[in-house]
Motif scaffolding. Structure first.
Motif, PDB file in Angstrom:
ATOM      1  N   GLY A 121     -20.761   6.291   6.493  1.00  0.00           N
ATOM      2  CA  GLY A 121     -19.363   6.077   6.158  1.00  0.00           C
ATOM      3  C   GLY A 121     -19.001   4.730   5.588  1.00  0.00           C
ATOM      4  O   GLY A 121     -17.833   4.489   5.286  1.00  0.00           O
ATOM      5  N   PHE A 122     -19.968   3.822   5.421  1.00  0.00           N
ATOM      6  CA  PHE A 122     -19.672   2.539   4.778  1.00  0.00           C
ATOM      7  C   PHE A 122     -19.726   2.705   3.258  1.00  0.00           C
ATOM      8  O   PHE A 122     -20.430   3.578   2.734  1.00  0.00           O
ATOM      9  CB  PHE A 122     -20.670   1.472   5.203  1.00  0.00           C
ATOM     10  N   THR A 123     -19.008   1.843   2.554  1.00  0.00           N
ATOM     11  CA  THR A 123     -19.019   1.872   1.095  1.00  0.00           C
ATOM     12  C   THR A 123     -19.210   0.464   0.545  1.00  0.00           C
ATOM     13  O   THR A 123     -18.915  -0.524   1.218  1.00  0.00           O
ATOM     14  CB  THR A 123     -17.701   2.434   0.533  1.00  0.00           C
ATOM     15  N   THR A 124     -19.705   0.394  -0.685  1.00  0.00           N
ATOM     16  CA  THR A 124     -19.845  -0.892  -1.374  1.00  0.00           C
ATOM     17  C   THR A 124     -18.968  -0.955  -2.616  1.00  0.00           C
ATOM     18  O   THR A 124     -18.967  -1.954  -3.321  1.00  0.00           O
ATOM     19  CB  THR A 124     -21.316  -1.114  -1.783  1.00  0.00           C
ATOM     20  N   PHE A 125     -18.220   0.129  -2.884  1.00  0.00           N
ATOM     21  CA  PHE A 125     -17.279   0.153  -4.002  1.00  0.00           C
ATOM     22  C   PHE A 125     -16.285   1.281  -3.740  1.00  0.00           C
ATOM     23  O   PHE A 125     -16.479   2.129  -2.858  1.00  0.00           O
ATOM     24  CB  PHE A 125     -17.987   0.347  -5.350  1.00  0.00           C
ATOM     25  N   ASN A 126     -15.207   1.290  -4.501  1.00  0.00           N
ATOM     26  CA  ASN A 126     -14.167   2.310  -4.367  1.00  0.00           C
ATOM     27  C   ASN A 126     -14.675   3.648  -4.888  1.00  0.00           C
ATOM     28  O   ASN A 126     -15.013   3.782  -6.066  1.00  0.00           O
ATOM     29  CB  ASN A 126     -12.913   1.877  -5.131  1.00  0.00           C
ATOM     30  N   LEU A 127     -14.728   4.652  -4.028  1.00  0.00           N
ATOM     31  CA  LEU A 127     -15.275   5.948  -4.422  1.00  0.00           C
ATOM     32  C   LEU A 127     -14.396   6.697  -5.415  1.00  0.00           C
ATOM     33  O   LEU A 127     -14.853   7.653  -6.054  1.00  0.00           O
ATOM     34  CB  LEU A 127     -15.485   6.826  -3.178  1.00  0.00           C
ATOM     35  N   ASP A 128     -13.143   6.267  -5.566  1.00  0.00           N
ATOM     36  CA  ASP A 128     -12.239   6.953  -6.493  1.00  0.00           C
ATOM     37  C   ASP A 128     -12.701   6.855  -7.944  1.00  0.00           C
ATOM     38  O   ASP A 128     -12.258   7.650  -8.788  1.00  0.00           O
ATOM     39  CB  ASP A 128     -10.827   6.382  -6.375  1.00  0.00           C
ATOM     40  N   VAL A 129     -13.578   5.909  -8.253  1.00  0.00           N
ATOM     41  CA  VAL A 129     -14.039   5.748  -9.635  1.00  0.00           C
ATOM     42  C   VAL A 129     -15.154   6.732  -9.971  1.00  0.00           C
ATOM     43  O   VAL A 129     -15.532   6.856 -11.136  1.00  0.00           O
ATOM     44  CB  VAL A 129     -14.537   4.298  -9.877  1.00  0.00           C
ATOM     45  N   LEU A 130     -15.668   7.449  -8.981  1.00  0.00           N
ATOM     46  CA  LEU A 130     -16.763   8.388  -9.238  1.00  0.00           C
ATOM     47  C   LEU A 130     -16.232   9.671  -9.866  1.00  0.00           C
ATOM     48  O   LEU A 130     -15.147  10.144  -9.523  1.00  0.00           O
ATOM     49  CB  LEU A 130     -17.489   8.722  -7.933  1.00  0.00           C
ATOM     50  N   PRO A 131     -17.001  10.289 -10.771  1.00  0.00           N
ATOM     51  CA  PRO A 131     -16.590  11.568 -11.356  1.00  0.00           C
ATOM     52  C   PRO A 131     -16.699  12.680 -10.316  1.00  0.00           C
ATOM     53  O   PRO A 131     -17.428  12.556  -9.324  1.00  0.00           O
ATOM     54  CB  PRO A 131     -17.598  11.765 -12.500  1.00  0.00           C
ATOM     55  N   PRO A 132     -15.979  13.795 -10.520  1.00  0.00           N
ATOM     56  CA  PRO A 132     -15.991  14.894  -9.536  1.00  0.00           C
ATOM     57  C   PRO A 132     -17.379  15.421  -9.206  1.00  0.00           C
ATOM     58  O   PRO A 132     -17.646  15.776  -8.044  1.00  0.00           O
ATOM     59  CB  PRO A 132     -15.135  15.976 -10.220  1.00  0.00           C
ATOM     60  N   VAL A 133     -18.283  15.475 -10.178  1.00  0.00           N
ATOM     61  CA  VAL A 133     -19.612  16.019  -9.910  1.00  0.00           C
ATOM     62  C   VAL A 133     -20.366  15.139  -8.913  1.00  0.00           C
ATOM     63  O   VAL A 133     -21.103  15.643  -8.052  1.00  0.00           O
ATOM     64  CB  VAL A 133     -20.413  16.170 -11.233  1.00  0.00           C
ATOM     65  N   THR A 134     -20.172  13.831  -8.988  1.00  0.00           N
ATOM     66  CA  THR A 134     -20.816  12.934  -8.032  1.00  0.00           C
ATOM     67  C   THR A 134     -20.184  13.073  -6.658  1.00  0.00           C
ATOM     68  O   THR A 134     -20.877  13.048  -5.628  1.00  0.00           O
ATOM     69  CB  THR A 134     -20.717  11.472  -8.503  1.00  0.00           C
ATOM     70  N   LEU A 135     -18.858  13.227  -6.622  1.00  0.00           N
ATOM     71  CA  LEU A 135     -18.168  13.413  -5.343  1.00  0.00           C
ATOM     72  C   LEU A 135     -18.608  14.712  -4.666  1.00  0.00           C
ATOM     73  O   LEU A 135     -18.734  14.762  -3.438  1.00  0.00           O
ATOM     74  CB  LEU A 135     -16.656  13.413  -5.563  1.00  0.00           C
ATOM     75  N   MET A 136     -18.867  15.755  -5.463  1.00  0.00           N
ATOM     76  CA  MET A 136     -19.369  17.005  -4.887  1.00  0.00           C
ATOM     77  C   MET A 136     -20.761  16.822  -4.302  1.00  0.00           C
ATOM     78  O   MET A 136     -21.099  17.399  -3.260  1.00  0.00           O
ATOM     79  CB  MET A 136     -19.386  18.099  -5.955  1.00  0.00           C
ATOM     80  N   THR A 137     -21.568  15.998  -4.956  1.00  0.00           N
ATOM     81  CA  THR A 137     -22.892  15.673  -4.416  1.00  0.00           C
ATOM     82  C   THR A 137     -22.765  14.973  -3.080  1.00  0.00           C
ATOM     83  O   THR A 137     -23.505  15.274  -2.125  1.00  0.00           O
ATOM     84  CB  THR A 137     -23.668  14.775  -5.408  1.00  0.00           C
ATOM     85  N   VAL A 138     -21.824  14.037  -2.978  1.00  0.00           N
ATOM     86  CA  VAL A 138     -21.590  13.327  -1.718  1.00  0.00           C
ATOM     87  C   VAL A 138     -21.130  14.296  -0.629  1.00  0.00           C
ATOM     88  O   VAL A 138     -21.548  14.189   0.535  1.00  0.00           O
ATOM     89  CB  VAL A 138     -20.563  12.195  -1.921  1.00  0.00           C
ATOM     90  N   ILE A 139     -20.281  15.264  -0.986  1.00  0.00           N
ATOM     91  CA  ILE A 139     -19.824  16.259  -0.007  1.00  0.00           C
ATOM     92  C   ILE A 139     -21.007  17.044   0.558  1.00  0.00           C
ATOM     93  O   ILE A 139     -21.107  17.273   1.772  1.00  0.00           O
ATOM     94  CB  ILE A 139     -18.797  17.213  -0.651  1.00  0.00           C
ATOM     95  N   VAL A 140     -21.919  17.454  -0.319  1.00  0.00           N
ATOM     96  CA  VAL A 140     -23.105  18.197   0.131  1.00  0.00           C
ATOM     97  C   VAL A 140     -23.944  17.341   1.076  1.00  0.00           C
ATOM     98  O   VAL A 140     -24.400  17.810   2.141  1.00  0.00           O
ATOM     99  CB  VAL A 140     -23.944  18.661  -1.069  1.00  0.00           C
ATOM    100  N   LEU A 141     -24.159  16.078   0.726  1.00  0.00           N
ATOM    101  CA  LEU A 141     -24.932  15.185   1.582  1.00  0.00           C
ATOM    102  C   LEU A 141     -24.247  14.986   2.931  1.00  0.00           C
ATOM    103  O   LEU A 141     -24.907  14.928   3.975  1.00  0.00           O
ATOM    104  CB  LEU A 141     -25.128  13.832   0.894  1.00  0.00           C
ATOM    105  N   MET A 142     -22.908  14.863   2.923  1.00  0.00           N
ATOM    106  CA  MET A 142     -22.173  14.700   4.173  1.00  0.00           C
ATOM    107  C   MET A 142     -22.331  15.924   5.064  1.00  0.00           C
ATOM    108  O   MET A 142     -22.542  15.798   6.278  1.00  0.00           O
ATOM    109  CB  MET A 142     -20.693  14.439   3.894  1.00  0.00           C
ATOM    110  N   LEU A 143     -22.214  17.104   4.490  1.00  0.00           N
ATOM    111  CA  LEU A 143     -22.311  18.330   5.279  1.00  0.00           C
ATOM    112  C   LEU A 143     -23.698  18.491   5.892  1.00  0.00           C
ATOM    113  O   LEU A 143     -23.831  18.963   7.032  1.00  0.00           O
ATOM    114  CB  LEU A 143     -21.978  19.549   4.411  1.00  0.00           C
ATOM    115  N   ILE A 144     -24.751  18.097   5.176  1.00  0.00           N
ATOM    116  CA  ILE A 144     -26.111  18.187   5.724  1.00  0.00           C
ATOM    117  C   ILE A 144     -26.283  17.189   6.861  1.00  0.00           C
ATOM    118  O   ILE A 144     -26.774  17.521   7.939  1.00  0.00           O
ATOM    119  CB  ILE A 144     -27.159  17.936   4.633  1.00  0.00           C
ATOM    120  N   GLY A 145     -25.880  15.940   6.647  1.00  0.00           N
ATOM    121  CA  GLY A 145     -25.891  14.946   7.709  1.00  0.00           C
ATOM    122  C   GLY A 145     -27.269  14.452   8.089  1.00  0.00           C
ATOM    123  O   GLY A 145     -28.193  14.407   7.267  1.00  0.00           O
ATOM    124  N   GLY A 146     -27.413  14.073   9.362  1.00  0.00           N
ATOM    125  CA  GLY A 146     -28.650  13.489   9.876  1.00  0.00           C
ATOM    126  C   GLY A 146     -29.514  14.514  10.592  1.00  0.00           C
ATOM    127  O   GLY A 146     -29.510  15.703  10.251  1.00  0.00           O
TER     128      GLY A 146
END
Length: 436
Positions: free
Chosen positions: A268-293
């Motif tokens: 959940g930490f960030t090094t930049f504002n995620l709002d600048v990412l395109p939707p396709v990258t944000l969808m990739t992040v959603i998939v990674l979040m759902l898989i988790g640890g």
């Protein structure tokens, strides 16, 4: 006997987190918890305590507004939750020389079938020692990075400890409102290393220690699966986050892409504002979040081994194998069925939660609502488009419930399914059903 132990395990697991949330809420409502301004109201205190205990990182209050006392309280909530209430209680008994009773050892060993009853106390010692050692080393690396970032040495000392605890526990809460934006590379590397070590799971850590101590010859299949899945997901996330995006859209650098790949699962930490990412990258992040640890880790999500088992089942089905094979071992059908059950229930909850968040949050887009739901359920703590800050009081309560479910849900479902297992008394004749 086993059913009673499993039920006790469920009750202890659920009540321990709920109790810690209630205590944290009451303490954070004290005026001493904030640096300036009025004390937190009950909804903000509840949301913050739930986020800390559930190791999520979503926040509706400026982190820099908390006093030193408030930050210590949040760090303690994170640490207690990260280590685990059961493991912490057992370690206290061990520390005062009383040892574990047979019933307590049986209770703890019932939550996983990878380790024998004889190894329970050694397992708990490994959990505590590994946590302390890794967080200490991580704090030193982060402290050096904060100094190189130009921060003051005395303030940086506490900030390094706070970040080390939060990073290892995949909590996403820290002393800076802007996350780690603008910090030295050592801070980013130190925190991301703690994300990975905290998210790989103590079962794997214990297994590796047993091999290194020559108490067993090879790693268990579970450890091999978790290590392979972790490496694959980190590498895939790193490359996709770095390379995806339409021409002219923002692409993070290699270090920031690596950091986000590790943080998405589920730090959940960030090094930049995620709002600048395109939707396709944000969808990739959603998939990674759902898989988790991984199981037995401080990270949330569906879990890497659950995904790996189901993918292996699909692959073996395509290959025409009747058994689900992983590393030259057959995975029991009951475990495969548990895996599919957890995934389906988790995804159904994700879709329903996304719709509810959009309804409860004024101006929230569908993508932002999906991102918020995935972040809460996977206990990640990332957010876009200011969704968390725009939550209404009903929205805060709903997201708090999602964070709690995300923290205890997959594990509790596993215990429930374990408690429902019973030897079959009858064998019914088979009959095919047409599918597809």
């Amino acid at each position: 006997m086993q059913t009673n132990i499993v039920r006790r395990g469920q009750l202890l697991f659920l009540s321990s987190f709920a109790t810690l949330i209630v205590i944290g809420t009451l303490v954070l409502m004290l005026p001493a918890a904030v640096e300036r301004g009025p004390a937190l109201n009950w909804s903000d205190a509840l949301f913050t305590a739930t986020s800390a205990v559930c190791l999520t990182g979503l926040t509706v209050v400026s982190q820099e507004n908390f006093s030193g006392f408030g930050q210590v309280v949040i760090a303690l909530l994170i640490q207690l939750s990260g280590i685990g209430i059961m493991a912490l209680s057992a370690s206290i008994l061990l520390a005062i020389g009383r040892g574990l009773s047979f019933s307590n050892a049986l209770l703890i060993s019932s939550v996983n079938d990878n380790f024998s009853l004889r190894g329970t106390e050694g397992f708990i010692r490994t959990v505590i020692n590994f946590t302390i050692a890794v967080e200490a080393v991580g704090a030193v690396v982060i402290y050096a990075g904060l100094l190189l970032s130009g921060d003051r040495w005395l303030v940086s000392l506490w900030n390094a400890v706070y970040l080390a605890i939060s990073s290892f526990c995949n909590a996403g809460l820290g002393p800076f409102d802007a996350g780690l934006e603008g910090k030295h590379a050592l801070v980013k590397l130190g925190c991301s290393g703690l994300f990975v070590l905290g998210g790989i799971g103590v079962y794997v850590v214990y297994d590796v220690c047993q091999v290194l101590r020559r108490r067993q010859l090879r790693l268990r299949v579970h450890s091999k699966v978790v290590i392979a899945a972790t490496v694959l997901l980190l590498a895939a996330g790193w490359l996709l986050i770095r390379l995806l995006g339409a021409p002219g859209s923002f692409r993070p650098g290699w270090l920031d892409a690596w950091f986000l790949s590790a943080s998405s699962r589920t730090a959940g930490f960030t090094t930049f504002n995620l709002d600048v990412l395109p939707p396709v990258t944000l969808m990739t992040v959603i998939v990674l979040m759902l898989i988790g640890g991984s199981p037995g880790s401080t990270a949330g999500g569906i879990k890497t081994s659950t995904i790996a088992v189901t993918v292996a089942a699909i692959w073996n089905t395509i290959a025409g194998n009747n058994d689900v094979l992983m590393f030259k071992r057959a995975v029991p059908t009951a475990i495969v069925m548990r895996g599919f059950t957890i995934i389906v229930l988790f995804l159904l909850l994700f879709f329903v939660s996304s719709a509810v968040i959009q309804l409860l949050t004024p101006g929230a887009t569908l993508l932002a609502a999906c991102f918020e739901a995935a972040s809460a359920l996977s206990t990640t703590g990332l957010s876009i488009q200011g969704t968390t800050g725009n939550l209404t009081v009903p929205g805060k309560l709903f997201v708090s419930v999602l964070m709690y479910i995300g923290r205890v849900g997959p594990f509790t479902i596993m215990l429930f399914l374990l408690g429902r297992e019973k030897p079959g008394q009858l064998r019914y004749p088979q009959e095919r059903v047409i599918i597809g």
